[in-house]
Design a protein around this motif. Sequence first.
Motif, short mmCIF file in Angstrom:
data_model
loop_
_atom_site.label_atom_id
_atom_site.label_comp_id
_atom_site.label_asym_id
_atom_site.label_seq_id
_atom_site.Cartn_x
_atom_site.Cartn_y
_atom_site.Cartn_z
N ASN A 100 0.80 -1.23 0.00
CA ASN A 100 0.00 0.00 0.00
C ASN A 100 0.83 1.28 0.00
OD1 ASN A 100 -2.24 -1.70 0.16
ND2 ASN A 100 -2.19 -1.68 2.40
N GLY A 101 2.15 1.17 -0.03
CA GLY A 101 2.99 2.37 -0.08
C GLY A 101 2.97 3.15 1.22
N GLY A 102 2.73 2.47 2.34
CA GLY A 102 2.69 3.13 3.64
C GLY A 102 4.05 3.65 4.06
N ALA A 103 4.09 4.33 5.18
CA ALA A 103 5.32 4.92 5.69
C ALA A 103 6.32 3.86 6.09
CB ALA A 103 5.01 5.82 6.89
N GLY A 104 7.59 4.19 5.93
CA GLY A 104 8.66 3.28 6.30
C GLY A 104 9.57 3.93 7.32
N LYS A 105 10.30 3.10 8.06
CA LYS A 105 11.29 3.59 9.01
C LYS A 105 12.63 2.92 8.69
CE LYS A 105 10.15 0.12 12.47
NZ LYS A 105 9.53 -0.17 13.72
N ILE A 106 13.69 3.69 8.78
CA ILE A 106 15.02 3.18 8.50
C ILE A 106 15.46 2.30 9.66
CG2 ILE A 106 17.44 3.82 8.19
CD1 ILE A 106 16.43 6.35 6.75
N THR A 107 15.95 1.10 9.31
CA THR A 107 16.41 0.17 10.32
C THR A 107 17.93 0.00 10.32
OG1 THR A 107 16.04 -1.69 8.81
CG2 THR A 107 14.24 -1.12 10.32
N ASP A 108 18.60 0.40 9.23
CA ASP A 108 20.05 0.27 9.15
C ASP A 108 20.54 1.08 7.95
OD1 ASP A 108 22.59 -0.72 9.82
OD2 ASP A 108 22.39 -2.47 8.51
N VAL A 109 21.78 1.54 8.03
CA VAL A 109 22.43 2.22 6.90
C VAL A 109 23.83 1.66 6.78
CG1 VAL A 109 23.22 4.42 5.93
CG2 VAL A 109 21.11 4.35 7.29
N ARG A 110 24.19 1.25 5.56
CA ARG A 110 25.52 0.70 5.32
C ARG A 110 26.16 1.40 4.13
NH1 ARG A 110 25.25 -5.62 6.85
NH2 ARG A 110 23.86 -5.32 8.61
N ARG A 111 27.44 1.61 4.24
CA ARG A 111 28.23 2.23 3.18
C ARG A 111 28.74 1.13 2.26
NH1 ARG A 111 28.54 7.33 1.49
NH2 ARG A 111 30.57 7.98 0.78
N HIS A 112 28.54 1.31 0.97
CA HIS A 112 29.07 0.38 -0.03
C HIS A 112 29.92 1.17 -1.01
CE1 HIS A 112 26.57 -2.98 1.22
NE2 HIS A 112 25.51 -2.19 1.19
N ARG A 113 31.01 0.55 -1.42
CA ARG A 113 31.87 1.14 -2.44
C ARG A 113 31.80 0.24 -3.67
NH1 ARG A 113 37.28 0.83 -0.83
NH2 ARG A 113 37.84 2.56 -2.18
N PHE A 114 31.75 0.87 -4.82
CA PHE A 114 31.65 0.12 -6.07
C PHE A 114 32.80 0.50 -6.98
CE2 PHE A 114 27.41 0.54 -4.36
CZ PHE A 114 26.96 -0.76 -4.37
N PHE A 115 33.40 -0.51 -7.56
CA PHE A 115 34.45 -0.33 -8.56
C PHE A 115 33.89 -0.78 -9.89
CE2 PHE A 115 37.83 -2.17 -11.16
CZ PHE A 115 38.70 -1.09 -11.25
N TYR A 116 34.04 0.06 -10.89
CA TYR A 116 33.51 -0.23 -12.22
C TYR A 116 34.65 -0.19 -13.22
CZ TYR A 116 29.39 1.74 -9.86
OH TYR A 116 28.39 2.04 -8.97
N ASN A 117 34.65 -1.14 -14.15
CA ASN A 117 35.53 -1.08 -15.31
C ASN A 117 34.63 -1.04 -16.53
OD1 ASN A 117 37.10 -1.90 -17.66
ND2 ASN A 117 38.74 -2.29 -16.20
N VAL A 125 31.98 -4.86 -5.71
CA VAL A 125 31.53 -4.19 -4.50
C VAL A 125 32.54 -4.44 -3.38
CG1 VAL A 125 30.10 -6.14 -3.71
CG2 VAL A 125 29.57 -3.81 -2.94
N ASP A 126 32.71 -3.42 -2.55
CA ASP A 126 33.50 -3.51 -1.32
C ASP A 126 32.58 -3.02 -0.21
OD1 ASP A 126 35.34 -3.32 0.78
OD2 ASP A 126 36.14 -1.41 0.05
N SER A 127 32.05 -3.95 0.56
CA SER A 127 31.10 -3.59 1.61
C SER A 127 31.76 -3.34 2.96
CB SER A 127 30.05 -4.68 1.76
OG SER A 127 29.30 -4.79 0.57
N HIS A 128 33.07 -3.51 3.03
CA HIS A 128 33.75 -3.38 4.32
C HIS A 128 34.75 -2.22 4.35
CE1 HIS A 128 31.83 -7.10 5.39
NE2 HIS A 128 32.30 -7.65 4.31
N GLY A 129 34.90 -1.51 3.24
CA GLY A 129 35.78 -0.36 3.20
C GLY A 129 37.26 -0.68 3.22
N ASN A 130 37.63 -1.90 2.82
CA ASN A 130 39.05 -2.29 2.86
C ASN A 130 39.58 -2.76 1.51
OD1 ASN A 130 37.68 -4.68 2.67
ND2 ASN A 130 38.57 -5.63 4.48
N ASP A 131 38.95 -2.31 0.44
CA ASP A 131 39.35 -2.68 -0.93
C ASP A 131 39.29 -4.18 -1.19
OD1 ASP A 131 39.73 -0.03 -1.70
OD2 ASP A 131 41.83 -0.05 -1.05
#
Length: 178
Positions: A100-117, A125-131
């Motif tokens: 129904n498109g009701g309201a949402g609440k944020i439960t977590d935020v994570r930083r992701h780094r992406f490498f593209y060629n 993807v680097d989900s831990h910030g350590n390359d």
Amino acid sequence: MRVKSIFSKIIIAFFLGLCLSIGFHPDNTIASVFQIAEAYPEYLNGDKDYICCDGHMGTAFYVVASSLNVEKYDPPQYIIAVDVASARSAIDDENDFYRNGGAGKITDVRRHRFFYNWDLRRMYVDSHGNDDWRYLDPKGDWAHTGIVMPAGQVAFLLAYDTEFYSRYNHLADLVRNR
């Protein structure tokens, strides 16, 4: 031989039932019928800074556009970092949020780094910030590419207004219509 015939009929009946239950239309492709993210609100609580990239079992995942950081611009190589927020129903009613498109609440935020060629058309993807880069196979299953591949696609679209992988047209529309 008879078991094979019964099995075939069960499969056909299942597929027809599935098509009827999800509103099959001849213009739909199998890919568009099963796009999970489309059932969740496109933008979290109407905030176009939070772009829905994926969803699974009552949780939606949103790329936070304002968190975008281009760390490397050296064509054909690019590195982009972005936050991905997970959200659930604000009133703990999955159907309210999911259907129904009701309201949402944020439960977590994570930083992701992406490498593209770009030349090789490969995303990592680097989900831990350590390359520690992990390849995201565009033909991979959801268990290996869910959330991060569509998030990487949104990040590239936000940074360069260009799709990295072509199978995410619905995400391009969300990014461009904000």
